[in-house]
Design a protein around this motif. Structure first.
Motif, PDB file in Angstrom:
ATOM      1  N   THR A  79       0.833  -1.203   0.000  1.00 14.32           N
ATOM      2  CA  THR A  79       0.000   0.000   0.000  1.00 14.32           C
ATOM      3  C   THR A  79       0.867   1.253   0.000  1.00 14.32           C
ATOM      4  OG1 THR A  79      -1.758  -1.161   1.200  1.00 14.32           O
ATOM      5  CG2 THR A  79      -1.820   1.237   1.238  1.00 14.32           C
ATOM      6  N   LEU A  80       1.928   1.232   0.801  1.00 11.48           N
ATOM      7  CA  LEU A  80       2.850   2.365   0.824  1.00 11.48           C
ATOM      8  C   LEU A  80       3.564   2.516  -0.521  1.00 11.48           C
ATOM      9  CD1 LEU A  80       4.336   1.787   4.389  1.00 11.48           C
ATOM     10  CD2 LEU A  80       3.014   3.802   3.686  1.00 11.48           C
ATOM     11  N   ALA A  81       4.002   1.396  -1.077  1.00 11.95           N
ATOM     12  CA  ALA A  81       4.701   1.453  -2.367  1.00 11.95           C
ATOM     13  C   ALA A  81       3.798   2.017  -3.454  1.00 11.95           C
ATOM     14  CB  ALA A  81       5.201   0.061  -2.748  1.00 11.95           C
ATOM     15  N   GLU A  82       2.521   1.692  -3.403  1.00 12.64           N
ATOM     16  CA  GLU A  82       1.557   2.217  -4.384  1.00 12.64           C
ATOM     17  C   GLU A  82       1.484   3.737  -4.332  1.00 12.64           C
ATOM     18  OE1 GLU A  82      -0.917   1.628  -7.551  1.00 12.64           O
ATOM     19  OE2 GLU A  82       0.004  -0.006  -6.392  1.00 12.64           O
ATOM     20  N   LYS A  83       1.782   4.307  -3.174  1.00 16.67           N
ATOM     21  CA  LYS A  83       1.779   5.770  -3.009  1.00 16.67           C
ATOM     22  C   LYS A  83       3.099   6.401  -3.437  1.00 16.67           C
ATOM     23  CE  LYS A  83      -1.352   5.741   1.007  1.00 16.67           C
ATOM     24  NZ  LYS A  83      -2.349   6.739   0.540  1.00 16.67           N
ATOM     25  N   GLY A  84       4.051   5.570  -3.863  1.00 14.68           N
ATOM     26  CA  GLY A  84       5.350   6.086  -4.264  1.00 14.68           C
ATOM     27  C   GLY A  84       6.357   6.145  -3.135  1.00 14.68           C
ATOM     28  N   VAL A  85       6.036   5.520  -1.991  1.00  9.82           N
ATOM     29  CA  VAL A  85       6.924   5.526  -0.831  1.00  9.82           C
ATOM     30  C   VAL A  85       7.987   4.435  -1.001  1.00  9.82           C
ATOM     31  CG1 VAL A  85       7.068   5.229   1.672  1.00  9.82           C
ATOM     32  CG2 VAL A  85       5.100   6.425   0.662  1.00  9.82           C
ATOM     33  N   ARG A  86       9.233   4.784  -0.740  1.00 13.44           N
ATOM     34  CA  ARG A  86      10.318   3.800  -0.781  1.00 13.44           C
ATOM     35  C   ARG A  86      10.312   3.006   0.517  1.00 13.44           C
ATOM     36  NH1 ARG A  86      16.795   5.211  -0.509  1.00 13.44           N
ATOM     37  NH2 ARG A  86      17.589   3.060  -0.749  1.00 13.44           N
ATOM     38  N   ILE A  87      10.431   1.687   0.415  1.00 12.54           N
ATOM     39  CA  ILE A  87      10.436   0.792   1.580  1.00 12.54           C
ATOM     40  C   ILE A  87      11.852   0.259   1.784  1.00 12.54           C
ATOM     41  CG2 ILE A  87       9.445  -1.283   2.624  1.00 12.54           C
ATOM     42  CD1 ILE A  87       7.408   0.930   2.082  1.00 12.54           C
ATOM     43  N   ILE A  88      12.338   0.323   3.020  1.00 14.14           N
ATOM     44  CA  ILE A  88      13.640  -0.260   3.361  1.00 14.14           C
ATOM     45  C   ILE A  88      13.440  -1.183   4.561  1.00 14.14           C
ATOM     46  CG2 ILE A  88      16.003   0.173   4.128  1.00 14.14           C
ATOM     47  CD1 ILE A  88      15.861   2.893   2.790  1.00 14.14           C
ATOM     48  N   THR A  89      13.783  -2.460   4.399  1.00 15.64           N
ATOM     49  CA  THR A  89      13.722  -3.425   5.490  1.00 15.64           C
ATOM     50  C   THR A  89      15.128  -3.900   5.814  1.00 15.64           C
ATOM     51  OG1 THR A  89      13.514  -5.387   4.076  1.00 15.64           O
ATOM     52  CG2 THR A  89      11.479  -4.197   4.600  1.00 15.64           C
ATOM     53  N   ASP A  90      15.241  -4.652   6.896  1.00 13.29           N
ATOM     54  CA  ASP A  90      16.551  -5.153   7.303  1.00 13.29           C
ATOM     55  C   ASP A  90      17.169  -6.022   6.216  1.00 13.29           C
ATOM     56  OD1 ASP A  90      18.640  -5.455   9.293  1.00 13.29           O
ATOM     57  OD2 ASP A  90      17.959  -7.527   9.486  1.00 13.29           O
ATOM     58  N   ARG A  91      16.346  -6.809   5.530  1.00  8.15           N
ATOM     59  CA  ARG A  91      16.870  -7.682   4.483  1.00  8.15           C
ATOM     60  C   ARG A  91      17.337  -6.898   3.263  1.00  8.15           C
ATOM     61  NH1 ARG A  91      13.175 -13.204   4.136  1.00  8.15           N
ATOM     62  NH2 ARG A  91      13.625 -13.945   6.250  1.00  8.15           N
ATOM     63  N   MET A  92      16.770  -5.706   3.076  1.00  7.88           N
ATOM     64  CA  MET A  92      17.129  -4.890   1.926  1.00  7.88           C
ATOM     65  C   MET A  92      18.327  -3.999   2.212  1.00  7.88           C
ATOM     66  SD  MET A  92      13.229  -3.769   1.084  1.00  7.88           S
ATOM     67  CE  MET A  92      13.698  -2.510  -0.094  1.00  7.88           C
ATOM     68  N   SER A  93      18.663  -3.835   3.491  1.00 10.40           N
ATOM     69  CA  SER A  93      19.749  -2.939   3.867  1.00 10.40           C
ATOM     70  C   SER A  93      21.088  -3.665   3.812  1.00 10.40           C
ATOM     71  CB  SER A  93      19.504  -2.410   5.279  1.00 10.40           C
ATOM     72  OG  SER A  93      20.569  -1.613   5.715  1.00 10.40           O
ATOM     73  N   LYS A  94      22.102  -2.969   3.337  1.00  9.11           N
ATOM     74  CA  LYS A  94      23.448  -3.558   3.250  1.00  9.11           C
ATOM     75  C   LYS A  94      23.976  -3.914   4.639  1.00  9.11           C
ATOM     76  CE  LYS A  94      26.748  -0.707   2.185  1.00  9.11           C
ATOM     77  NZ  LYS A  94      27.692  -0.677   3.341  1.00  9.11           N
ATOM     78  N   ASP A  95      23.692  -3.052   5.623  1.00  6.59           N
ATOM     79  CA  ASP A  95      24.134  -3.278   6.994  1.00  6.59           C
ATOM     80  C   ASP A  95      22.915  -3.463   7.894  1.00  6.59           C
ATOM     81  OD1 ASP A  95      26.977  -2.843   6.471  1.00  6.59           O
ATOM     82  OD2 ASP A  95      26.393  -0.749   6.119  1.00  6.59           O
ATOM     83  N   PRO A  96      23.031  -4.227   8.980  1.00  5.78           N
ATOM     84  CA  PRO A  96      21.864  -4.540   9.815  1.00  5.78           C
ATOM     85  C   PRO A  96      21.220  -3.276  10.397  1.00  5.78           C
ATOM     86  CG  PRO A  96      23.720  -5.967  10.360  1.00  5.78           C
ATOM     87  CD  PRO A  96      24.255  -4.911   9.442  1.00  5.78           C
ATOM     88  N   ILE A  97      19.891  -3.184  10.262  1.00  6.09           N
ATOM     89  CA  ILE A  97      19.132  -2.113  10.910  1.00  6.09           C
ATOM     90  C   ILE A  97      18.168  -2.708  11.944  1.00  6.09           C
ATOM     91  CG2 ILE A  97      19.376  -0.449   9.053  1.00  6.09           C
ATOM     92  CD1 ILE A  97      16.570  -1.241   8.090  1.00  6.09           C
ATOM     93  N   HIS A  98      18.365  -3.985  12.249  1.00  5.93           N
ATOM     94  CA  HIS A  98      17.613  -4.633  13.327  1.00  5.93           C
ATOM     95  C   HIS A  98      18.435  -5.803  13.830  1.00  5.93           C
ATOM     96  CE1 HIS A  98      14.392  -6.258  15.749  1.00  5.93           C
ATOM     97  NE2 HIS A  98      14.565  -7.432  15.178  1.00  5.93           N
ATOM     98  N   VAL A  99      18.395  -6.043  15.135  1.00  5.14           N
ATOM     99  CA  VAL A  99      18.978  -7.262  15.709  1.00  5.14           C
ATOM    100  C   VAL A  99      17.957  -7.872  16.660  1.00  5.14           C
ATOM    101  CG1 VAL A  99      21.409  -6.625  15.477  1.00  5.14           C
ATOM    102  CG2 VAL A  99      20.131  -5.897  17.506  1.00  5.14           C
ATOM    103  N   SER A 100      18.035  -9.168  16.804  1.00  6.04           N
ATOM    104  CA  SER A 100      17.097  -9.883  17.657  1.00  6.04           C
ATOM    105  C   SER A 100      17.380  -9.613  19.134  1.00  6.04           C
ATOM    106  CB  SER A 100      17.198 -11.391  17.385  1.00  6.04           C
ATOM    107  OG  SER A 100      16.395 -12.133  18.289  1.00  6.04           O
ATOM    108  N   GLY A 101      16.365  -9.810  19.942  1.00 10.46           N
ATOM    109  CA  GLY A 101      16.519  -9.691  21.389  1.00 10.46           C
ATOM    110  C   GLY A 101      16.702 -11.021  22.086  1.00 10.46           C
TER     111      GLY A 101
END
Length: 559
Positions: free
Chosen positions: A350-372
């Motif tokens: 839905t966000l992408a349909e509005k032209g919003v760029r999506i960045i997730t941890d899997r898409m990022s070159k370096d980790p932007i999330h770590v598990s607890g």
């Protein structure tokens, strides 16, 4: 036969085994007919497509409620919903003193107030504080996790010490709060630990879970590189991550607007208890729209695709103050919780349909999330420090628990048990083993009532959602003649053009008329017979017309 007069130490999981979440654990000490109990955590899990209308689910405490007058205390390890979410739901049945460290206690007080229990006190335990409760002495031990003040509990009893880890990881630089109390854990191991009841979530993950400090560096670089509006979706309870996003925004020259009730609630608790300090001025949602696009960052709830969370409302266009569009970016600094995939992907699309760029941890070159939660190397280190005689894996599905037990045995742990919810496990004296299976299950919060899973109302609701609902009414006179009707109406059934079923019901009414005409007047005097015949006729006709056998209600009026 066992000696009923011999004191035993037992462990009883009622939630959190065979699942990740909904934790409710009990420890008992004493003879079988006269045990004293403490409880550890009262958590919830959440409803899904299989439980329509149900948001919260908790463990059924039936067994322990029967022994409520023998419960000496309830200890809460940390403030995640799967550990404290059921406090307001279950405390009225348990009525035992509650203990928690300051941040957790603050949030528990809010949950009690929401349920009209503002008069119930939560005893605040200082970090690394101890509490005596009947035959138990419980000491809070500092760990690291994805929320402030995660604690293990060192539970000392007359027959040995248990380490109940709660949720944890080994983060060398947690950013918020102290690091793991390694020296304290080693001292506990030197003194001797009977059993360790331990988190199993990431037992299949090799290596280590990673540090919040790494995420901070990467988010600062990422956010600093972006133009347009930026929104970051993360778990509100991860205060270290919240602080990281605020710092990243500051370094990028952006002001921060908190979006979402949970985000405001957690930040308020963190500030009130001194967990967060030197917080910059935050922008109110109503004012954020006046900022230049490259000078604002929205810190949002809704990373799991929840429709009513802030990001869900932003994506649908129903948020009163915030909108995103072409040239803007949403960063998901979170993991996908199993079962939430569809909601998350629908939100992202839905966000992408509005032209919003999506960045997730899997898409990022370096980790932007770590598990607890601890990966295998961290589990191994914990076993080396504590050296328990018995491993008791919890907080995992069956595959996690079985793998954790095997892993513990490979580390030379003498014994390992693989509990299921409801297993009453004797830890001492003697070999650890299941000695009984007690009543257990789930309770669903259905409106304002806690009802057992599989309750008739929920089963009926599920059936209606699957098959639709038809009502029929007919008026019969005292001699069994048809005075009026039958009239049929339906819900959840459609015409070919997608409108609610209307003209197609003519065939269903005709089937009812035929069924009634086939009954003698004498049989029409019996309401049960009439109802049975009409229900059968309606379901057969609906299967022919709509391809479904709906739920049916029949009303018979005598005139």
């Amino acid at each position: 036969m066992p000696n009923l007069d011999t004191p035993e130490l037992v462990f009883l999981p009622l939630g959190g085994c065979g699942e990740i979440g909904m934790n409710l654990n009990a420890y008992g000490y004493g003879p079988a007919d006269d045990r004293r109990w403490i409880l550890v955590d009262l958590g919830v899990t959440f409803g899904d497509d299989t439980t329509p209308g149900i948001d919260l689910i908790c463990a059924d405490p039936e067994f322990i409620v029967e022994h409520a007058d023998q419960i000496d205390a309830i200890f809460l390890t940390h403030a995640h919903e799967d550990h404290i979410g059921a406090v307001g739901l279950l405390w009225p049945q348990l009525r035992a003193p509650m203990y928690a460290t300051p941040f957790t206690a603050h949030l528990i007080a809010g949950k009690l107030a929401e349920r009209g229990l503002s008069h119930v006190d939560v005893n605040v335990v200082p970090l690394e504080g101890s509490v005596e409760a009947g035959p138990f002495e419980v000491t809070y031990m500092t760990l690291t996790h994805s929320i402030p003040e995660p604690n293990a509990l060192a539970i000392k009893t007359p027959v040995g010490t248990i380490l109940h880890t709660g949720d944890w990881k080994i983060d060398p630089d947690p950013l918020i709060g102290e690091g793991v109390d390694i020296d304290g854990l080693k001292r506990l191991g030197d003194e001797g630990v009977l059993a360790m009841v331990c988190d199993s979530t990431n037992v299949f993950v090799e290596g280590e879970s990673g540090s919040e400090a790494t995420v901070r560096r990467n988010l600062i670089d990422l956010i600093g590189s972006l133009t347009g509006r930026v929104a970051v979706a993360t778990f509100a309870s991860n205060v270290a991550r919240v602080a990281t996003v605020i710092e990243a925004a500051k370094q990028a020259g952006r002001s921060v607007c908190l979006a979402g009730r949970s985000m405001h609630k957690i930040v308020d608790a963190a500030v009130s208890t001194g967990v967060l300090t030197d917080l910059p001025d935050l922008v109110d949602e109503a004012d954020a729209g006046s900022f230049p696009r490259d000078k604002i960052l929205y810190l949002c709830t809704g990373s799991q695709g929840e429709e009513r969370a802030a990001l869900g409302r932003i994506a649908s266009g129903s948020h009163r103050h915030i909108s995103l569009g072409e040239g803007d970016t949403v960063i998901f600094s979170s993991r996908v919780i199993p079962g939430n995939e569809k909601g998350i992907f629908d939100l992202q699309n839905t966000l992408a349909e509005k032209g919003v760029r999506i960045i997730t941890d899997r898409m990022s070159k370096d980790p932007i999330h770590v598990s607890g939660h601890p990966a295998r190397d961290e589990l191994e280190r914990m076993y080396q420090w504590v050296r328990p005689r018995i491993s008791v894996p919890v907080h995992g599905e069956r595959r996690h628990i079985m793998e954790h037990a095997a892993f513990a045995k490979s580390l030379q742990i003498s014994e390992a048990v693989t509990p299921r919810n409801g297993d009453l496990i004797r830890l001492a004296p003697g070999k650890a083993e299941v000695i009984d299976i007690v009543p257990n299950g789930r309770l669903h919060l259905d409106g304002n009532r806690l009802v057992p899973a599989g309750s008739e109302g929920l089963r009926e609701r599920i059936a209606i959602s699957k098959y639709g609902y038809v009502t029929a009414s007919v008026s019969l006179d005292e001699g069994g003649g048809i005075a009026d009707g039958p009239f049929v109406s339906a819900r959840g059934l459609s015409e070919d053009d997608g409108s609610l079923a209307d003209e197609s019901l003519d065939a269903v009414e005709a089937a009812c008329e035929e069924a009634l005409d086939g009954l003698s007047r004498r049989k029409r005097l019996d309401d049960d017979v009439v109802e049975t015949v009409l229900v059968r006729a309606i379901r057969r006709s609906c299967e022919k017309v709509f391809g479904r056998k709906p739920l049916v209600d029949v009303t018979i009026m005598r005139v």
